[in-house]
Design an enzyme around this catalytic site. Structure first.
Site, PDB file in Angstrom:
ATOM      1  N   SER A   1       3.025  -2.771  10.152  1.00  0.00           N
ATOM      2  CA  SER A   1       4.463  -2.816  10.462  1.00  0.00           C
ATOM      3  C   SER A   1       5.163  -4.110  10.022  1.00  0.00           C
ATOM      4  O   SER A   1       6.093  -4.575  10.687  1.00  0.00           O
ATOM      5  CB  SER A   1       4.705  -2.582  11.961  1.00  0.00           C
ATOM      6  OG  SER A   1       4.273  -1.285  12.314  1.00  0.00           O
TER       7      SER A   1
ATOM      8  N   ASN B   1       0.875  -1.175   0.000  1.00  0.00           N
ATOM      9  CA  ASN B   1       0.000   0.000   0.000  1.00  0.00           C
ATOM     10  C   ASN B   1       0.917   1.231   0.000  1.00  0.00           C
ATOM     11  O   ASN B   1       1.508   1.559   1.020  1.00  0.00           O
ATOM     12  CB  ASN B   1      -0.888  -0.036   1.257  1.00  0.00           C
ATOM     13  CG  ASN B   1      -1.720   1.219   1.413  1.00  0.00           C
ATOM     14  OD1 ASN B   1      -1.768   2.063   0.523  1.00  0.00           O
ATOM     15  ND2 ASN B   1      -2.372   1.350   2.562  1.00  0.00           N
TER      16      ASN B   1
ATOM     17  N   GLY C   1       2.660  -1.260   4.330  1.00  0.00           N
ATOM     18  CA  GLY C   1       2.764   0.158   4.006  1.00  0.00           C
ATOM     19  C   GLY C   1       4.212   0.598   3.897  1.00  0.00           C
ATOM     20  O   GLY C   1       4.832   0.534   2.827  1.00  0.00           O
TER      21      GLY C   1
ATOM     22  N   GLU D   1      -6.107  -5.467  10.213  1.00  0.00           N
ATOM     23  CA  GLU D   1      -5.068  -4.478  10.521  1.00  0.00           C
ATOM     24  C   GLU D   1      -5.334  -3.800  11.859  1.00  0.00           C
ATOM     25  O   GLU D   1      -6.133  -2.864  11.933  1.00  0.00           O
ATOM     26  CB  GLU D   1      -5.046  -3.390   9.444  1.00  0.00           C
ATOM     27  CG  GLU D   1      -4.609  -3.862   8.082  1.00  0.00           C
ATOM     28  CD  GLU D   1      -3.899  -2.745   7.340  1.00  0.00           C
ATOM     29  OE1 GLU D   1      -2.739  -2.948   6.965  1.00  0.00           O
ATOM     30  OE2 GLU D   1      -4.477  -1.674   7.155  1.00  0.00           O
TER      31      GLU D   1
ATOM     32  N   HIS E   1      -9.654   1.138   4.515  1.00  0.00           N
ATOM     33  CA  HIS E   1      -8.416   1.265   5.285  1.00  0.00           C
ATOM     34  C   HIS E   1      -8.683   2.193   6.476  1.00  0.00           C
ATOM     35  O   HIS E   1      -9.458   3.143   6.356  1.00  0.00           O
ATOM     36  CB  HIS E   1      -7.308   1.833   4.391  1.00  0.00           C
ATOM     37  CG  HIS E   1      -5.959   1.773   5.043  1.00  0.00           C
ATOM     38  ND1 HIS E   1      -5.553   2.723   5.963  1.00  0.00           N
ATOM     39  CD2 HIS E   1      -4.953   0.877   4.939  1.00  0.00           C
ATOM     40  CE1 HIS E   1      -4.336   2.404   6.384  1.00  0.00           C
ATOM     41  NE2 HIS E   1      -3.951   1.290   5.789  1.00  0.00           N
TER      42      HIS E   1
HETATM   43  P1  PGA Z   1       2.554  -0.116   7.730  1.00  0.00           P
HETATM   44  O1  PGA Z   1       1.158   0.216   7.042  1.00  0.00           O
HETATM   45  O2  PGA Z   1       3.104  -1.326   7.075  1.00  0.00           O
HETATM   46  O3  PGA Z   1       3.390   1.104   7.524  1.00  0.00           O
HETATM   47  O4  PGA Z   1       2.286  -0.358   9.187  1.00  0.00           O
HETATM   48  C1  PGA Z   1       0.228  -0.802   6.796  1.00  0.00           C
HETATM   49  C2  PGA Z   1      -1.025  -0.227   6.191  1.00  0.00           C
HETATM   50  O5  PGA Z   1      -1.362   0.936   6.479  1.00  0.00           O
HETATM   51  O6  PGA Z   1      -1.719  -0.890   5.410  1.00  0.00           O
END
Ligand code: PGA
Length: 248
Positions: free
Chosen positions: A210, A8, A231, A164, A96
């Site tokens: 993360s 993403n 992300g 998430e 999201h």
């Molecule tokens: P991140 O984001 O990997 O930076 O924690 C994940 C997301 O927002 O889908």
């Protein structure tokens, strides 16, 4: 086991030079990786066509980060799922937590978007999560519950669910593999109750928050998730490639 690895890219790459450099680096970084996994990148929608074109003949598939709940009409500023499809996009992230927060999207909005995306032949990646440890089951129960109530069995079968936890997004913190496994099983058991075992077995349930090369084995393999939504790590082609390599 074949996994879905979804990048993403959020609202990054604010000019075409950054976009061009990103795609070139990603092509190079992933050129020699032999992987059975499905790799999906979701850039800002305005770059959909460019990503599809420059990453053609690679293992990447392209998606969007949102779409509207109508196909066309007087909806200034919104994006038709059909337009995404015609540009080459095949997936769309919906619901999201950042859109739920900054764009005040409700569960009903997300259900309508999911239905329209499916009609436009996009595969929706619907995000569900929670705000704190205290209400994790409750939020997931409510968000998945709404989907199960309002989508037909045929529609449910076409959806990918991404679990998430809000506190894990961009924080560097992740739940344990056991905690992720528990939520994946819980979501699947909710689907079993409404749609039966066969359909439930076909709905991929991803983990997001993360994820990086250092924890992908724990968050994706040990947790028995069907893949990950990534992300920050996907913003660096080198780190993204290292993460894919770690489970390939
Ligand atoms: P991140 O984001 O990997 O930076 O924690 C994940 C997301 O927002 O889908």
């Amino acid at each position: 086991m074949k996994k879905l690895i979804v990048g993403n890219l959020k609202m990054n790459m604010e000019n075409v030079s950054q976009r061009d450099a990103y795609c070139a680096e990603m092509r190079d970084a992933c050129a020699h990786i032999k992987t059975e996994h499905t790799l999906i990148l979701c850039p800002p929608v305005i770059y959909t066509e460019y990503f599809c074109r420059t990453l053609e003949n690679t293992s990447f598939r392209i998606g969007a980060q949102d779409c509207f709940w109508e196909m066309y009409g007087s909806y200034t500023g919104n994006t038709s799922p059909k337009a995404i499809y015609s540009l080459g996009g095949r997936y769309v992230i919906l619901g999201h937590s950042e859109r739920r927060t900054y764009n005040h999207e409700s569960n009903d909005d997300i259900v309508q978007k999911t239905k329209t995306a499916i009609r436009a032949q996009l595969t929706p990646i619907v995000c569900v999560g929670f705000l704190s440890y205290d209400d994790e089951m409750h939020s997931v129960q409510e968000q998945v519950g709404v989907l199960l109530k309002q989508l037909s069995h045929e529609e449910i079968e076409k959806v990918i669910i991404a679990y998430e936890p809000v506190w894990a997004i961009g924080s560097g913190k992740t739940p344990t593999s056991d905690d992720i496994h528990t939520m994946v099983m819980y979501i699947r058991s909710m689907i079993v109750q409404v749609c039966g075992k066969d359909i439930a077995a076909r709905v991929p349930i991803l983990y997001g928050g993360s994820v990086n090369a250092g924890n992908i084995t724990e968050t994706c393999v040990d947790s028995y998730a069907d893949g990950v939504l990534v992300g920050t790590t996907s913003l660096s082609p080198e780190k993204f490639a290292a993460m894919v390599r770690a489970i390939s």
